[in-house]
Enzyme design. Sequence first.
Site, PDB file in Angstrom:
ATOM      1  N   SER A  23      74.445  36.690   4.398  1.00 28.51           N
ATOM      2  CA  SER A  23      75.710  37.414   4.515  1.00 28.51           C
ATOM      3  C   SER A  23      75.832  38.124   5.862  1.00 28.51           C
ATOM      4  O   SER A  23      74.877  38.731   6.346  1.00 28.51           O
ATOM      5  CB  SER A  23      75.805  38.452   3.390  1.00 28.51           C
ATOM      6  OG  SER A  23      76.983  39.202   3.512  1.00 28.51           O
ATOM      7  N   ASN A  71      71.963  45.358  14.627  1.00 23.84           N
ATOM      8  CA  ASN A  71      73.407  45.324  14.448  1.00 23.84           C
ATOM      9  C   ASN A  71      73.866  46.557  13.687  1.00 23.84           C
ATOM     10  O   ASN A  71      73.173  47.051  12.798  1.00 23.84           O
ATOM     11  CB  ASN A  71      73.847  44.036  13.732  1.00 23.84           C
ATOM     12  CG  ASN A  71      73.950  44.206  12.228  1.00 23.84           C
ATOM     13  OD1 ASN A  71      74.935  44.747  11.722  1.00 23.84           O
ATOM     14  ND2 ASN A  71      72.929  43.770  11.512  1.00 23.84           N
ATOM     15  N   ALA A  72      75.024  47.055  14.093  1.00 22.63           N
ATOM     16  CA  ALA A  72      75.669  48.166  13.387  1.00 22.63           C
ATOM     17  C   ALA A  72      77.142  47.811  13.231  1.00 22.63           C
ATOM     18  O   ALA A  72      78.034  48.554  13.645  1.00 22.63           O
ATOM     19  CB  ALA A  72      75.489  49.468  14.161  1.00 22.63           C
ATOM     20  N   CYS A 132      74.029  50.585   0.716  1.00 21.10           N
ATOM     21  CA  CYS A 132      75.222  51.329   1.135  1.00 21.10           C
ATOM     22  C   CYS A 132      75.096  52.771   0.675  1.00 21.10           C
ATOM     23  O   CYS A 132      74.552  53.038  -0.393  1.00 21.10           O
ATOM     24  CB  CYS A 132      76.478  50.733   0.509  1.00 21.10           C
ATOM     25  SG  CYS A 132      76.718  49.015   0.888  1.00 21.10           S
ATOM     26  N   GLY A 219      65.680  39.279  12.531  1.00 17.99           N
ATOM     27  CA  GLY A 219      65.049  38.321  13.433  1.00 17.99           C
ATOM     28  C   GLY A 219      63.550  38.228  13.209  1.00 17.99           C
ATOM     29  O   GLY A 219      62.996  38.862  12.307  1.00 17.99           O
ATOM     30  N   GLY A 267      69.795  33.785   8.793  1.00 20.92           N
ATOM     31  CA  GLY A 267      70.767  34.727   9.330  1.00 20.92           C
ATOM     32  C   GLY A 267      70.815  34.751  10.841  1.00 20.92           C
ATOM     33  O   GLY A 267      71.599  34.044  11.474  1.00 20.92           O
TER      34      GLY A 267
END
EC number: 1.3.1.14
Length: 305
Positions: A23, A71-72, A132, A219, A267
């Site tokens: 995702s 990533n943000a 979350c 990664g 991903g």
Amino acid sequence: MQRPDMSVAVAGIKMRNPVMTASGTFGYGAEFADYLDLESIGAMISKGLSLKPKAGNPTPRIVETPGGMLNAIGLQNVGIDAFIEQKLPYLKNVNTPVIVNLYGNTLEEYGEVAARLDGLAGVAGIEVNISCPNVKQGGIVFGTDPGAAQEVVRLVKKNTSKPMIVKLSPNVTDVVVMAKACADAGADALSLINTLTGMAIDLERRRPVLANVTGGLSGPAIKPVALRMVWQVGKAVKLPLIGIGGIMNGRDALEFMLAGATAVQVGTASFLDPSAAQRIAREMEQYLADHNIESVSSLIGALEL
């Protein structure tokens, strides 16, 4: 020897091979149709979808790091209604299972998104992102609190009959505690791991590189952590597992299967090579053929100690 049998099933979702897309790294699927055959992979997982559209975080929100990236993005997405109206019709015509990743910032939001997906043709299952913050509980992340995670899983289970995969956060003291909590609450499968929290600093500016300050590390750098967690969880719960974290080639994917995963998600590799998921499935099959292994499922949990 005949071609190896690459098929697997996760929580009743039958796949032609164990390779799924992770995702947030594969758009909504259609974006990658020019780069690979969408009917060559095991399953597609959508971007994380929320009740309402979300703009995400300010930029910069991606930075390369040694062995991976941070990533943000902030779970930017079109919202569940737009997905159903605009994205799903295309996916229904692709002969590959579509799994919808969903999230919420309140318990009720999780439940509502799940309810919208119940009974929808073209959706094979759901993946619940519990990494979350719970805005009603001071921002504590659902996926770091066993009780809160169980509440989410129970409500989603109540609101949909679709097979439910719960995606686990690695940012916990004991991932097995979280895995057991989700299993006890009714998860049909577990995917792990989500990104590790990290940050990058610009030495000259003396400022964080990401506007959000911190981001999710993915990664090859996280692969050893992910393998260890899959192995630990596989010994502790009797649910199908999906391994995620730094899978760049077929050998990486097969290592996760030995550790206990039934399937894997690709991903970060898709950012470097948009056809990575298809290539990895092909490399896995070639490894089996080269080693006279008849079925990929025979490797699940076959680690010898």
